[in-house]
Motif scaffolding. Structure first.
Motif, PDB file in Angstrom:
ATOM      1  N   GLU A  25     -59.659   0.044   2.739  1.00  0.00           N
ATOM      2  CA  GLU A  25     -57.657  -1.285   4.410  1.00  0.00           C
ATOM      3  C   GLU A  25     -58.002  -2.325   2.944  1.00  0.00           C
ATOM      4  O   GLU A  25     -57.498  -2.786   3.258  1.00  0.00           O
ATOM      5  N   GLU A  26     -58.918  -2.819   1.896  1.00  0.00           N
ATOM      6  CA  GLU A  26     -58.963  -3.882   2.070  1.00  0.00           C
ATOM      7  C   GLU A  26     -57.857  -3.788   0.183  1.00  0.00           C
ATOM      8  O   GLU A  26     -57.246  -3.076   0.042  1.00  0.00           O
ATOM      9  N   LEU A  41     -50.620   8.516  -8.765  1.00  0.00           N
ATOM     10  CA  LEU A  41     -51.721   7.612  -8.078  1.00  0.00           C
ATOM     11  C   LEU A  41     -50.466   6.738  -8.555  1.00  0.00           C
ATOM     12  O   LEU A  41     -50.712   5.067  -7.895  1.00  0.00           O
ATOM     13  N   GLU A  42     -49.820   6.137  -9.291  1.00  0.00           N
ATOM     14  CA  GLU A  42     -49.076   5.508  -9.081  1.00  0.00           C
ATOM     15  C   GLU A  42     -47.483   5.161  -8.185  1.00  0.00           C
ATOM     16  O   GLU A  42     -47.740   4.287  -7.504  1.00  0.00           O
ATOM     17  N   LYS A  43     -47.768   6.450  -6.787  1.00  0.00           N
ATOM     18  CA  LYS A  43     -46.656   6.751  -6.017  1.00  0.00           C
ATOM     19  C   LYS A  43     -47.980   6.160  -5.050  1.00  0.00           C
ATOM     20  O   LYS A  43     -47.408   4.729  -4.096  1.00  0.00           O
ATOM     21  N   LEU A  44     -49.503   6.431  -4.632  1.00  0.00           N
ATOM     22  CA  LEU A  44     -49.952   5.805  -4.323  1.00  0.00           C
ATOM     23  C   LEU A  44     -50.715   3.896  -3.638  1.00  0.00           C
ATOM     24  O   LEU A  44     -49.923   3.526  -3.255  1.00  0.00           O
ATOM     25  N   ILE A  47     -47.349   2.517  -2.423  1.00  0.00           N
ATOM     26  CA  ILE A  47     -47.237   2.895  -1.264  1.00  0.00           C
ATOM     27  C   ILE A  47     -48.242   1.352  -1.352  1.00  0.00           C
ATOM     28  O   ILE A  47     -47.812   0.582   0.246  1.00  0.00           O
ATOM     29  N   ARG A  48     -49.260   1.532  -1.384  1.00  0.00           N
ATOM     30  CA  ARG A  48     -49.946   0.123  -1.080  1.00  0.00           C
ATOM     31  C   ARG A  48     -49.904  -1.474  -1.477  1.00  0.00           C
ATOM     32  O   ARG A  48     -50.044  -2.614  -0.483  1.00  0.00           O
ATOM     33  N   LYS A  49     -48.595  -1.226  -2.504  1.00  0.00           N
ATOM     34  CA  LYS A  49     -47.672  -2.458  -2.388  1.00  0.00           C
ATOM     35  C   LYS A  49     -47.520  -3.130  -1.300  1.00  0.00           C
ATOM     36  O   LYS A  49     -47.378  -4.892  -1.509  1.00  0.00           O
ATOM     37  N   LYS A  50     -47.217  -2.591  -0.877  1.00  0.00           N
ATOM     38  CA  LYS A  50     -46.374  -2.604   0.825  1.00  0.00           C
ATOM     39  C   LYS A  50     -46.726  -3.792   1.596  1.00  0.00           C
ATOM     40  O   LYS A  50     -48.173  -3.388   1.764  1.00  0.00           O
TER      41      LYS A  50
END
Length: 50
Positions: A25-26, A41-44, A47-50
């Motif tokens: 979550e961090e 990993l690139e897709k993950l 997603i986390r960037k947004k």
């Protein structure tokens, strides 16, 4: 925020470690080094960037 440098992220332990850190979550930053790219990993990371 923590920064992680992980080698060998195209497969194996490096990939698993990067996924685990990105799924927290961090807001962590992962710098990965590998011979081959890892599309999952690139897709993950996107997603986390947004």
């Amino acid at each position: 925020m923590k920064y992680y440098i992980i080698t060998g992220t195209s497969s194996g332990i490096g990939e698993a470690l990067a996924k685990r850190i990105l799924n927290k979550e961090e807001k962590n930053q992962v710098i990965s080094l590998s011979r081959r790219g890892n599309i999952e990993l690139e897709k993950l990371a996107e997603i986390r960037k947004k």
